[in-house]
Design an enzyme around this catalytic site. Sequence first.
Site, PDB file in Angstrom:
ATOM      1  N   CYS A 129       1.119  -2.904  -4.524  1.00  0.00           N
ATOM      2  CA  CYS A 129       0.275  -3.863  -5.251  1.00  0.00           C
ATOM      3  C   CYS A 129      -1.166  -3.367  -5.226  1.00  0.00           C
ATOM      4  O   CYS A 129      -2.107  -4.143  -5.108  1.00  0.00           O
ATOM      5  CB  CYS A 129       0.400  -5.267  -4.679  1.00  0.00           C
ATOM      6  N   CYS A 154      10.736  -2.064   3.337  1.00  0.00           N
ATOM      7  CA  CYS A 154       9.593  -2.810   3.889  1.00  0.00           C
ATOM      8  C   CYS A 154       9.702  -4.220   3.343  1.00  0.00           C
ATOM      9  O   CYS A 154       8.964  -4.609   2.441  1.00  0.00           O
ATOM     10  CB  CYS A 154       8.269  -2.160   3.504  1.00  0.00           C
ATOM     11  N   ALA A 155      10.620  -4.994   3.877  1.00  0.00           N
ATOM     12  CA  ALA A 155      11.136  -6.162   3.169  1.00  0.00           C
ATOM     13  C   ALA A 155      10.281  -7.412   3.261  1.00  0.00           C
ATOM     14  O   ALA A 155      10.240  -8.197   2.310  1.00  0.00           O
ATOM     15  CB  ALA A 155      12.544  -6.478   3.685  1.00  0.00           C
ATOM     16  N   ASP A 191       8.713  -0.893  -1.055  1.00  0.00           N
ATOM     17  CA  ASP A 191       7.513  -1.646  -1.442  1.00  0.00           C
ATOM     18  C   ASP A 191       6.501  -1.421  -0.328  1.00  0.00           C
ATOM     19  O   ASP A 191       6.410  -2.183   0.627  1.00  0.00           O
ATOM     20  CB  ASP A 191       7.860  -3.125  -1.600  1.00  0.00           C
TER      21      ASP A 191
END
Length: 680
Positions: free
Chosen positions: A595, A425-426, A542
């Site tokens: 995050c 998931c760049a 991510d």
Amino acid sequence: MQHVAQIAWHRAAAPCTAPPRLPPPPRRLLAAPPASRRTKWPNRFYPRRQQPLPEFTGEAEEEGAWGQPEEKRDEMQLWMDRLASVQPTERSVAVAQLLRIEEEGAFAGLVGGSPGADTDEAVPSEAEAEEEPSPGQQRRRQEGDEPWGRGLDPRNKRAVTDLVASVTRWRRRLDYIIEACSGRRMADLDAPLRQILRVGALELIEKQAPSHSVNEHVELAKQVMHKGSAGVANFVLREIVRRQEAGTLPQPPAPTKGTSPEEAAEALAVGASHPTWLVAGWLQQYGPKATMELLRWNNRKPHYAVRLAPELDPAAVCQRLEGMRVMAQPSHYLPREFITVQNNMQALLSSGLISSGKGQVQVSVIVIGSHWKLLNDAAWREGSREALLSSGLISSGKGQVQDEAAGLVVALLDPQPGEDLLDACAAPGGKTLFSAARMQGQGSILALDIGRSRLAALRGMAARQQHGAMVSTHAADLRDFAPMLAQRRRQSAVGGEDAQQEVQEAQQGEREAAEAHGSADDQAGDSRSKPWPTQFDRVLLDAPCSGTGVLAKRADLRWRRTPEEVEQMAGLQGQLLAAAASVVKPGGLLVYSTCSLEAVENQQQVSAFLANHPDFSVEPPPAETGIPPKCVSPEGYLLMLPHVHGTDGAFAVRLRRRGDSDGGSGSVAGCHSHALQGQG
């Protein structure tokens, strides 16, 4: 503005006197909130986030094409047209931007900074840049066509940015005060009047503006709406002035020893301007003391870290910044690659150091002899772009605004030269490019994401990086991409070299067909001619997440998330983890990161994954990663808490696959292709 730190946990607040009632308005001022704005949650101040309002073109459209009633669309456009027609001031531009945030779901950092990204509040975080903007937001970012913001000087633009960020951050507390002083629900007021009252209340309470400033807010209400609205604005704001001078400004009742958990969460949420459901979850997960520290952190002005190019010496950069009266120092966590700005971020931005690009935040270094300075995005928008490009002075890609927590995720991944890496998931690409720097250009990185526009931005950054040629991109959902690779592995295993050659030719044909239709991803370097690996040495997931670890930099995000969305994110994360597991080589490494601060997106995801994938196990960070022990939980997870570590919140875990695996791990059946990757 009284911060949550001033709310004593065991102190009872003095009761507020009953607010006076307003006289009936001479014209229609109030309207029953539509069903879409109502909420069943204890937090009655903030309804569930609506979908972003599609851009209004003025053309006749049938009902349902925009997802909102025609009357609602026309009303919003009316307010924006009126705001565009008045003489632009700090307040009128701020009101227009706040309307876009609340009604269209725009981003506070990008919207607030759109007139001129000259303040720290205008620098979007990595998480902010990851979200896919709506078509209207994309067009406005590209064209910079806010007519109401034209003509303001840089000082006024900085003031607009500060107003937008501050009102967004303190919105719930401001609404509590306004409702107590007016006796009216904010949801019952027309949208422009809500924003005018919030801006006025913020200036009076937080910025200690003189009482005569009320006249300007009243005049703005009259210009944009009508005399009745101006009368309401005059009454409410002068009531705030009266109570402030008398020392009776409404305050939420502070929790006491016998307060129920629900009432405590509500009081803290109002005082610290957060949604109640979020505070309630933190109280349960972290306890009262840590929750209050986290709330204080989220309401501070954010600070930033800068990742430097490998050839730059952090100590030398900090010394140069000191000459600009900017105090910076090498990072406590990644001292060879990051610096942290301690104070005077305004001077740093005024110098042109940080360039807030369209969707990315880059530190673009211009090397001129023995000194360097940097490019400010405002200069590009104001017509200096071509002159700067033709001057040949720009040497881009020397650094990137990237929080240390995001850098520690790459340190945990610890990519090595010569390996094949998948960043699943760049976008927007910060971790991708940091990985390329650590791999020193040796090996390959496939950056996968469903957002083509964000991948295009990533490719542009990679082209300016020293080792960017090793990065290739592909627009796809991991849950579709992983089964495709699994099928190719099976074909190769059954058919031998001939089948493998067929797979490579088929893959190349797919790329050429996409190019013919103008939809291919522009691969960097010569990687286009090489087939993708069907499994990778290291995989970074991510994952899309709620982003509750970045609320200090994303003030609007606290109002854009709902409990239902967190649950939906958790379901998506589980599907992506299962897909990612299948593309890890036997003996390879999978790093899962978010995050988010929510256990359902972090620890619980890992527990569920391990229960379904016995060939994976948690691997604590090896000593060579350089991750400080204070950043590692007892379970071996990377756990960065903003109020503890002074960074963005982040969670990450190394999941090592057994080397004796048969090549298949987990099931990716039932995966769908509509996930929004790259948000977390």
